[in-house]
Write a protein that holds these residues in place. Structure first.
Motif, short mmCIF file in Angstrom:
data_model
loop_
_atom_site.label_atom_id
_atom_site.label_comp_id
_atom_site.label_asym_id
_atom_site.label_seq_id
_atom_site.Cartn_x
_atom_site.Cartn_y
_atom_site.Cartn_z
N VAL A 67 0.84 -1.20 0.00
CA VAL A 67 0.00 0.00 0.00
C VAL A 67 0.88 1.26 0.00
O VAL A 67 0.65 2.18 -0.78
CB VAL A 67 -0.98 -0.01 1.19
CG1 VAL A 67 -1.63 1.35 1.39
CG2 VAL A 67 -2.05 -1.08 0.99
N VAL A 68 1.89 1.28 0.85
CA VAL A 68 2.79 2.45 0.91
C VAL A 68 3.55 2.60 -0.42
O VAL A 68 3.62 3.70 -0.98
CB VAL A 68 3.77 2.33 2.09
CG1 VAL A 68 4.86 3.39 2.02
CG2 VAL A 68 3.01 2.44 3.41
N LEU A 69 4.10 1.50 -0.93
CA LEU A 69 4.83 1.58 -2.20
C LEU A 69 3.89 1.94 -3.36
O LEU A 69 4.30 2.64 -4.29
CB LEU A 69 5.55 0.26 -2.48
CG LEU A 69 6.71 -0.07 -1.54
CD1 LEU A 69 7.26 -1.47 -1.85
CD2 LEU A 69 7.80 0.98 -1.62
N GLY A 70 2.65 1.48 -3.28
CA GLY A 70 1.67 1.84 -4.31
C GLY A 70 1.38 3.32 -4.32
O GLY A 70 1.27 3.93 -5.38
N LEU A 71 1.28 3.92 -3.14
CA LEU A 71 1.08 5.37 -3.06
C LEU A 71 2.29 6.11 -3.64
O LEU A 71 2.15 7.05 -4.41
CB LEU A 71 0.84 5.81 -1.62
CG LEU A 71 0.69 7.32 -1.41
CD1 LEU A 71 -0.59 7.82 -2.06
CD2 LEU A 71 0.71 7.66 0.06
N LEU A 72 3.49 5.65 -3.28
CA LEU A 72 4.69 6.28 -3.81
C LEU A 72 4.77 6.14 -5.33
O LEU A 72 5.17 7.07 -6.04
CB LEU A 72 5.94 5.68 -3.15
CG LEU A 72 6.09 5.94 -1.65
CD1 LEU A 72 7.29 5.17 -1.09
CD2 LEU A 72 6.19 7.43 -1.36
N ARG A 75 2.33 8.57 -6.98
CA ARG A 75 2.86 9.94 -6.87
C ARG A 75 4.02 10.17 -7.83
O ARG A 75 4.24 11.30 -8.26
CB ARG A 75 3.30 10.23 -5.43
CG ARG A 75 2.13 10.44 -4.50
CD ARG A 75 2.58 10.83 -3.13
NE ARG A 75 1.43 11.10 -2.28
CZ ARG A 75 1.49 11.26 -0.98
NH1 ARG A 75 2.66 11.17 -0.35
NH2 ARG A 75 0.40 11.50 -0.28
N ALA A 76 4.74 9.09 -8.16
CA ALA A 76 5.84 9.18 -9.13
C ALA A 76 5.34 9.01 -10.56
O ALA A 76 6.14 8.88 -11.49
CB ALA A 76 6.90 8.11 -8.81
N LYS A 77 4.02 8.99 -10.72
CA LYS A 77 3.38 8.87 -12.03
C LYS A 77 3.76 7.56 -12.73
O LYS A 77 4.07 7.52 -13.91
CB LYS A 77 3.69 10.07 -12.91
CG LYS A 77 3.37 11.39 -12.22
CD LYS A 77 2.72 12.37 -13.13
CE LYS A 77 2.45 13.70 -12.49
NZ LYS A 77 1.58 13.74 -11.39
N VAL A 81 3.01 0.35 -12.17
CA VAL A 81 3.61 -0.15 -10.93
C VAL A 81 2.59 -0.02 -9.79
O VAL A 81 2.44 -0.94 -8.97
CB VAL A 81 4.92 0.61 -10.60
CG1 VAL A 81 5.46 0.21 -9.24
CG2 VAL A 81 5.94 0.37 -11.70
N HIS A 82 1.89 1.12 -9.74
CA HIS A 82 0.86 1.34 -8.73
C HIS A 82 -0.19 0.23 -8.79
O HIS A 82 -0.54 -0.37 -7.77
CB HIS A 82 0.20 2.71 -8.95
CG HIS A 82 -1.03 2.93 -8.12
ND1 HIS A 82 -0.98 3.21 -6.78
CD2 HIS A 82 -2.34 2.92 -8.47
CE1 HIS A 82 -2.21 3.36 -6.32
NE2 HIS A 82 -3.07 3.19 -7.33
N ARG A 83 -0.67 -0.05 -9.99
CA ARG A 83 -1.71 -1.07 -10.16
C ARG A 83 -1.21 -2.43 -9.66
O ARG A 83 -1.92 -3.13 -8.92
CB ARG A 83 -2.10 -1.17 -11.64
CG ARG A 83 -3.27 -2.08 -11.91
CD ARG A 83 -3.69 -2.09 -13.38
NE ARG A 83 -3.93 -0.75 -13.89
CZ ARG A 83 -3.15 -0.14 -14.81
NH1 ARG A 83 -2.11 -0.74 -15.31
NH2 ARG A 83 -3.44 1.08 -15.21
N ALA A 84 0.02 -2.80 -10.03
CA ALA A 84 0.58 -4.10 -9.60
C ALA A 84 0.72 -4.15 -8.08
O ALA A 84 0.39 -5.18 -7.46
CB ALA A 84 1.92 -4.34 -10.28
N LEU A 85 1.18 -3.07 -7.49
CA LEU A 85 1.36 -3.05 -6.03
C LEU A 85 0.02 -3.09 -5.30
O LEU A 85 -0.12 -3.79 -4.29
CB LEU A 85 2.15 -1.81 -5.61
CG LEU A 85 3.65 -1.88 -5.92
CD1 LEU A 85 4.28 -0.50 -5.85
CD2 LEU A 85 4.34 -2.85 -4.97
N MET A 86 -0.96 -2.38 -5.81
CA MET A 86 -2.27 -2.37 -5.14
C MET A 86 -2.97 -3.72 -5.30
O MET A 86 -3.64 -4.19 -4.37
CB MET A 86 -3.13 -1.22 -5.65
CG MET A 86 -2.51 0.16 -5.36
SD MET A 86 -1.85 0.38 -3.69
CE MET A 86 -3.35 0.36 -2.74
#
Length: 185
Positions: A67-72, A75-77, A81-86
């Motif tokens: 969750v934390v890495l997904g937010l980062l 934010r880094a556009k 990566v966000h989708r995979a992490l979430m």
């Protein structure tokens, strides 16, 4: 050529289906947990799943990390990566829930020892964890449904509320495990 049109992701009828499904899944999960912890006696088959709380805490820690890495990542556009992490966070939370249900089906509840240090703090953290997890669960499902349906503006607005709850529930899940294991020796 067909004159039929597919309903849009924001179609009110389709939206209602998502709301109803989310409510059914959330109420069913809460009902099952309540039955397991409050009404049902543990199984007496002798199976030992004493290793499961540590695994469940690990799933909570992994979910928190994702969750934390997904937010980062967002934010880094970096939406991929966000989708995979979430999705990983959701899978980890799902595995936690499955493990939690199995453990408590076999062993029932594990009370914090009366008279053990920090019992009041433990119970306060546990209470907040339980109450907020019942709120976070449908919020997480809803936030995911918005993203999967491409309603990214609504997803972002809702995620601002879902993120801190999910993070708190994941972190306190690990804290509850550590405090209970420390008290049990």
């Amino acid at each position: 050529m067909s004159t039929e049109t597919r309903p849009s992701p924001t179609d009110p009828g389709r939206e209602r289906v998502y709301v109803i499904l989310n409510a059914i899944v959330s109420v069913a999960a809460l009902g099952l947990l309540s039955w397991l912890l409050l009404l049902r006696s543990p199984a007496q088959d002798g199976a030992s799943l004493s290793f499961m709380p540590a695994i469940n805490a690990s799933f909570n820690a992994l979910s928190c990390t994702c969750v934390v890495l997904g937010l980062l990542a967002i934010r880094a556009k970096r939406p991929t990566v966000h989708r995979a992490l979430m999705l990983s966070a959701l899978a980890s939370s799902g595995l936690f829930l499955a493990g939690y249900l199995v453990y408590h089906y076999v062993h029932g509840d594990t009370p914090y020892p009366v008279g053990a240090p920090l019992r009041g703090l433990y119970l306060a953290i546990l209470l907040s964890h339980v109450v907020l997890s019942a709120i976070a669960f449908p919020m997480v499902l809803w936030t995911f449904s918005l993203a999967l349906r491409g309603q990214l503006a609504r997803h972002r607005r809702f995620a601002k509320w879902t993120y801190p709850l999910w993070l708190y529930v994941s972190v306190t899940g690990v804290v509850v495990f550590v405090m209970l294991r420390s008290a049990l020796g």
